[in-house]
Design a protein around this motif. Structure first.
Motif, PDB file in Angstrom:
ATOM      1  N   LYS A   1      38.071  20.487  -5.920  1.00 30.73           N
ATOM      2  CA  LYS A   1      38.325  19.218  -5.775  1.00 30.73           C
ATOM      3  C   LYS A   1      38.048  18.570  -4.625  1.00 30.73           C
ATOM      4  O   LYS A   1      37.850  17.308  -4.374  1.00 30.73           O
ATOM      5  N   MET A   2      38.296  19.314  -3.531  1.00 33.01           N
ATOM      6  CA  MET A   2      37.649  18.765  -2.194  1.00 33.01           C
ATOM      7  C   MET A   2      36.463  18.736  -2.136  1.00 33.01           C
ATOM      8  O   MET A   2      35.773  17.894  -1.542  1.00 33.01           O
ATOM      9  N   THR A   3      35.562  19.565  -2.788  1.00 36.33           N
ATOM     10  CA  THR A   3      34.032  19.457  -2.530  1.00 36.33           C
ATOM     11  C   THR A   3      33.707  18.057  -3.123  1.00 36.33           C
ATOM     12  O   THR A   3      32.818  17.283  -2.802  1.00 36.33           O
ATOM     13  N   GLU A   4      34.404  18.036  -4.376  1.00 37.08           N
ATOM     14  CA  GLU A   4      34.103  16.574  -5.121  1.00 37.08           C
ATOM     15  C   GLU A   4      34.578  15.382  -4.454  1.00 37.08           C
ATOM     16  O   GLU A   4      33.736  14.418  -4.613  1.00 37.08           O
ATOM     17  N   ALA A   5      35.556  15.403  -3.608  1.00 40.38           N
ATOM     18  CA  ALA A   5      36.258  14.499  -2.834  1.00 40.38           C
ATOM     19  C   ALA A   5      35.063  14.099  -1.751  1.00 40.38           C
ATOM     20  O   ALA A   5      34.513  12.984  -1.436  1.00 40.38           O
ATOM     21  N   ILE A   6      34.514  15.304  -1.043  1.00 39.49           N
ATOM     22  CA  ILE A   6      33.436  15.214   0.149  1.00 39.49           C
ATOM     23  C   ILE A   6      32.284  14.369  -0.656  1.00 39.49           C
ATOM     24  O   ILE A   6      31.696  13.327  -0.243  1.00 39.49           O
ATOM     25  N   ASN A   7      31.783  14.775  -1.994  1.00 45.93           N
ATOM     26  CA  ASN A   7      30.467  14.128  -2.389  1.00 45.93           C
ATOM     27  C   ASN A   7      30.877  12.785  -2.781  1.00 45.93           C
ATOM     28  O   ASN A   7      29.970  11.970  -2.630  1.00 45.93           O
ATOM     29  N   GLU A   8      32.152  12.366  -3.269  1.00 45.44           N
ATOM     30  CA  GLU A   8      32.514  10.990  -3.555  1.00 45.44           C
ATOM     31  C   GLU A   8      32.711  10.118  -2.051  1.00 45.44           C
ATOM     32  O   GLU A   8      32.227   9.030  -1.983  1.00 45.44           O
ATOM     33  N   LEU A   9      33.097  10.745  -1.000  1.00 44.83           N
ATOM     34  CA  LEU A   9      33.361   9.930  -0.008  1.00 44.83           C
ATOM     35  C   LEU A   9      32.512   9.930   1.259  1.00 44.83           C
ATOM     36  O   LEU A   9      32.401   8.904   1.952  1.00 44.83           O
ATOM     37  N   HIS A  10      31.710  11.055   1.350  1.00 44.17           N
ATOM     38  CA  HIS A  10      31.035  11.097   2.645  1.00 44.17           C
ATOM     39  C   HIS A  10      30.034   9.995   2.615  1.00 44.17           C
ATOM     40  O   HIS A  10      29.564   9.632   3.798  1.00 44.17           O
ATOM     41  N   PRO A  11      29.382   9.514   1.663  1.00 45.48           N
ATOM     42  CA  PRO A  11      28.550   8.289   1.658  1.00 45.48           C
ATOM     43  C   PRO A  11      28.990   7.141   2.341  1.00 45.48           C
ATOM     44  O   PRO A  11      28.236   6.382   2.798  1.00 45.48           O
ATOM     45  N   TYR A  12      30.392   7.140   2.427  1.00 50.18           N
ATOM     46  CA  TYR A  12      30.929   5.869   2.836  1.00 50.18           C
ATOM     47  C   TYR A  12      31.098   5.982   4.231  1.00 50.18           C
ATOM     48  O   TYR A  12      31.588   4.942   4.819  1.00 50.18           O
ATOM     49  N   THR A  13      30.968   7.235   4.827  1.00 49.32           N
ATOM     50  CA  THR A  13      31.300   7.303   6.298  1.00 49.32           C
ATOM     51  C   THR A  13      30.247   6.899   7.194  1.00 49.32           C
ATOM     52  O   THR A  13      30.736   6.280   8.390  1.00 49.32           O
ATOM     53  N   GLU A  14      28.990   6.480   6.795  1.00 52.98           N
ATOM     54  CA  GLU A  14      27.949   6.115   7.779  1.00 52.98           C
ATOM     55  C   GLU A  14      28.405   4.689   8.235  1.00 52.98           C
ATOM     56  O   GLU A  14      28.014   4.296   9.597  1.00 52.98           O
ATOM     57  N   GLU A  15      29.104   4.002   7.239  1.00 53.57           N
ATOM     58  CA  GLU A  15      29.515   2.352   7.810  1.00 53.57           C
ATOM     59  C   GLU A  15      30.383   2.587   8.818  1.00 53.57           C
ATOM     60  O   GLU A  15      30.434   1.342   9.728  1.00 53.57           O
ATOM     61  N   LEU A  16      31.021   3.518   9.292  1.00 59.61           N
ATOM     62  CA  LEU A  16      31.871   3.590  10.401  1.00 59.61           C
ATOM     63  C   LEU A  16      31.263   3.335  11.588  1.00 59.61           C
ATOM     64  O   LEU A  16      31.702   2.715  12.483  1.00 59.61           O
ATOM     65  N   PHE A  17      29.930   3.710  11.685  1.00 61.47           N
ATOM     66  CA  PHE A  17      29.027   3.495  12.711  1.00 61.47           C
ATOM     67  C   PHE A  17      28.076   2.321  12.738  1.00 61.47           C
ATOM     68  O   PHE A  17      27.462   1.951  13.754  1.00 61.47           O
ATOM     69  N   TYR A  18      28.378   1.461  11.825  1.00 59.15           N
ATOM     70  CA  TYR A  18      27.558   0.245  11.428  1.00 59.15           C
ATOM     71  C   TYR A  18      27.903  -0.875  12.365  1.00 59.15           C
ATOM     72  O   TYR A  18      29.410  -1.070  12.645  1.00 59.15           O
ATOM     73  N   MET A  19      27.049  -1.379  13.272  1.00 57.52           N
ATOM     74  CA  MET A  19      27.418  -2.520  14.165  1.00 57.52           C
ATOM     75  C   MET A  19      27.067  -3.642  13.644  1.00 57.52           C
ATOM     76  O   MET A  19      25.932  -4.172  13.226  1.00 57.52           O
ATOM     77  N   SER A  20      27.910  -4.512  13.182  1.00 59.98           N
ATOM     78  CA  SER A  20      27.609  -6.031  12.707  1.00 59.98           C
ATOM     79  C   SER A  20      27.493  -6.698  14.000  1.00 59.98           C
ATOM     80  O   SER A  20      27.517  -6.206  15.021  1.00 59.98           O
ATOM     81  N   GLU A  21      26.727  -8.043  13.711  1.00 55.73           N
ATOM     82  CA  GLU A  21      26.237  -8.900  15.035  1.00 55.73           C
ATOM     83  C   GLU A  21      27.394  -9.015  16.078  1.00 55.73           C
ATOM     84  O   GLU A  21      27.336  -8.882  17.152  1.00 55.73           O
ATOM     85  N   ALA A  22      28.541  -9.420  15.280  1.00 55.68           N
ATOM     86  CA  ALA A  22      29.619  -9.842  16.263  1.00 55.68           C
ATOM     87  C   ALA A  22      30.050  -8.468  17.222  1.00 55.68           C
ATOM     88  O   ALA A  22      30.338  -8.413  18.262  1.00 55.68           O
TER      89      ALA A  22
END
Lengths: 330, 250, 94
Positions: B156-177
């Motif tokens: 279940k945790m492996t499945e959670a990683i597969n589901e959620l990890h793709p969304y982690t890159e956005e944590l480092f995304y910088m908007s113009e502001a």
């Protein structure tokens, strides 16, 4: 030592009239009974039933108010309601802990609730249909609970009394926030005032019923009073609640849905008090027997949470076992 | 600068509100009674930070909108939270993993924020940093136990990683502001945090016997107001009373 | 019925200078989770600066008023909880 011996055999042999007298003497002198003290089997059983029912009520009680957390209208209300429902979970936990000192496990009590063997306060089988219900529950249901709980702080069984002291400290915040919601609504726009009145109309009578059947019809009470598990009768507590709450409703400019509500100068030993109209005891018994509007939904929600959490609890147990130092069994 | 700081603050405030909201959904439904107490604590910390951040945003706008008007009164595309926080609670493991991802990031972020030119942000970061340490401990210990528990929990945790990890890159995304705010030392450069974040997550995954995934395609959009479908339902629920009875006091 | 989880007794030092006081119990799989649970259950209102947790079954008790000549197994536990006693597997569900 096997568990089944614990609550029975050690005590059966010693329940002589002298034993009961000695026990009663301790109770009468306001001594607290602690977990390993000799106690009548009936005392233990009654307490397990009462404390676990009280704990179940707190847990199930998280659901009607929890229903509005995601719809709370402001940041402040969201935070306060989340904290309040969390508190209720906490109260359940303190009470389960107190019951466990009497020889029953948390898992056993959970199973009793989920299979429908254990009761909980049937007030929680009513639905929360508007935001004002959250105010009404805090004001009336927690208000009624406080009436019940303050005397329990002096209950004869130590762990229960101590849990109640803790609970009572936290409970006054609960009633205040509910009353404050009602005050805000009753001073608001037309729809908010109607919302508050509607909630009062639906929660008033069930709150009065929270104190249980009239004294004339209550069994259990005598022995519970003798053993100082119960300190006031149902009617006494109901009267206290009524006298405290009616002026509060007046302050809110809300009308209590009881055409027969009057001031009776003879009540409270001549000091006077409020007299209420007839309670619909048919409805009370209908709801107590499991036919309240939300009864099945409450249990279904608890079962779902328990079943869906099984894999988590299993993982916890498996991890703990793995990490135990492997010492050879002897 | 005020406008850039306003939008960057809204990003942070929305992150905390939406994640706090998701956590609050658990109350009364957690796997154990102890977690019915812990999850609200996590939620309350985040809602507290959200309130302080909306308050700052309100000030930056000259008081045009109150905290509640900001929190409850915008349309979907005006919410600038990252997608990770709006993901629904698929199960307890998902929730703990999501919490770990977010809070390790925020701890590192707030640490950099201690020296922000905005005193209020510096104050918020001091308090929040302490809270994040506890959140990491709580969620991290759960990820370890669920990863290294039973076969079922591991999968279940492996499945959670597969589901959620793709969304982690956005944590480092910088908007113009937020790029502008970083240049002027109001807020940290998120990219600088990435290495430390990855190391912390990898360490916990290792202890949890979970594999750190290599993701080819990350999901972003939240900082530009392009959300997943669940966001619409979330704010419909959250805004219901304010929308139905506009302008009232609660 | 599910296997019983471990029961832990919780002690809190509320203020510097005071000793730890027993406040109740929590269920948790291990000591790290027990500490987390104890914090979330018993210190929500800043009631403490230090927490001790002990598996309930590990506490040895003696009731000075009811002391018996032989220290029977059941009498030296803090209370008689079903999980404090090991049931051999072949006895079956209890």
């Amino acid at each position: 030592m096997y568990t089944q011996g614990l609550t029975d055999s050690l005590d059966e042999a010693v329940e002589t009239p002298e034993f009961f007298q000695a026990f009663q003497k301790r109770i009468d002198s306001e001594e607290k009974i602690e977990p390993n003290d000799p106690m009548p089997n009936a005392y233990r059983k009654t307490l397990i039933r009462q404390i676990s029912q009280h704990a179940h009520s707190e847990i199930v009680g998280m659901l009607p108010e929890g229903n509005w957390i995601t719809r709370a209208p402001t940041l402040k209300r969201k935070t306060i309601l989340l904290a309040k429902v969390q508190d209720e979970g906490g109260h359940g936990l303190y009470l389960y802990a107190a019951a466990e000192t009497l020889g029953i496990s948390r898992e056993e009590m959970t199973e009793q609730l989920l299979v429908g063997k254990a009761k909980y306060s049937s007030i929680f089988n009513y639905p929360t249909l508007s935001w004002a219900d959250i105010g009404a529950i805090g004001w009336l249901v927690d208000g009624a609970a406080i009436m019940n709980q303050i005397p329990l702080c002096r209950c004869s069984y130590g762990p229960y009394a101590r849990a109640m002291v803790k609970i009572c400290k936290e409970e006054s915040f609960h009633q205040r926030q509910g009353f404050e919601i009602m005050m805000t609504l009753s001073k608001g726009c037309k729809e908010q005032k109607e919302m508050a009145q509607d909630a009062l109309n639906r929660w008033w009578w069930p709150s009065l019923m929270m104190f249980g059947p009239p004294d004339t019809e209550s069994n259990n009470t005598d022995q519970s009073m003798k053993w100082k598990i119960k300190r006031f009768t149902n009617d006494e507590l109901r009267q206290k609640f009524l006298d405290a709450t009616v002026p509060q409703a007046k302050h809110l400019n809300l009308i209590i849905p009881d055409k027969n509500l009057t001031w009776d100068t003879d009540l409270n030993n001549g000091e006077g008090g409020y007299s209420h109209g007839p309670i619909d005891w048919d409805e009370f018994w209908r709801v107590v027997k499991g036919n309240g509007p939300m009864a099945k939904d409450r249990l279904r929600a608890r079962k779902k949470a328990w079943e869906e959490g099984k894999w988590v609890r299993d993982a916890v147990a498996a991890f703990a076992k793995k990490k135990q130092p492997t010492v050879g069994k002897n | 600068m005020s406008e850039n700081l306003f939008f960057s603050t809204i990003e942070l405030a929305d992150d905390h509100l939406i994640l706090g909201h998701r956590l609050s959904e658990w109350c009364g439904h957690a796997p154990t009674l102890e977690e019915d107490l812990s999850l609200p604590n996590l939620g309350l910390d985040l809602l507290g930070a959200a309130t302080n951040l909306y308050s700052l945003a309100s000030n930056l706008e000259g008081g045009k909108r109150s905290e509640d008007e900001l929190a409850f009164g915008r349309i979907e595309k005006e919410y600038k939270n990252c997608l990770l926080v709006e993901k629904p609670n698929e199960n307890f493991g998902h929730t703990m993993l999501k919490q770990l991802y977010f809070c390790v990031f925020m701890k590192l972020f707030w640490n950099e924020c201690n020296s922000s030119k905005n005193k209020i942000l510096a104050g918020i970061s001091e308090k929040s940093q302490k809270e994040m340490i506890y959140h990491i401990r709580h969620s991290g210990e759960w990820v370890i136990r669920l990863g290294d528990g039973t076969e079922e929990s591991h999968s279940k945790m492996t499945e959670a990683i597969n589901e959620l990890h793709p969304y982690t890159e956005e944590l480092f995304y910088m908007s113009e502001a937020s790029l502008n705010c970083a240049k002027k030392n109001y807020l940290p450069d998120r990219l600088k945090i990435k290495e430390a974040w990855e190391k912390e997550i990898k360490d916990i995954f290792k202890e949890a016997t979970l594999s750190y995934p290599s993701i080819l395609h990350f999901q972003i959009g939240g900082r530009n107001g392009i959300h997943t479908e669940t966001m619409g339902h979330l704010i419909s629920t959250m805004q219901y009373l304010q929308r139905t009875y506009p302008g009232q006091t609660w | 019925m599910e296997t019983k989880s471990t029961l832990w007794e919780v002690f809190i030092r509320s203020k510097s200078g005071l000793s730890h006081k027993h406040v109740g119990s929590v269920h948790a799989g291990d000591e790290v989770m027990a500490l987390n649970a104890a914090r979330d259950t018993y210190t929500r209102r800043n009631e403490g600066i230090s927490i001790w947790i002990v598996p309930s079954a590990k506490i040895t008790a003696s009731d000075l008023n009811n002391i018996s000549e032989t220290l029977e197994n059941s009498e030296n536990k803090i209370y008689r909880h079903p999980s404090f006693y090991d049931i051999p597997d072949d006895v079956g569900h209890m």
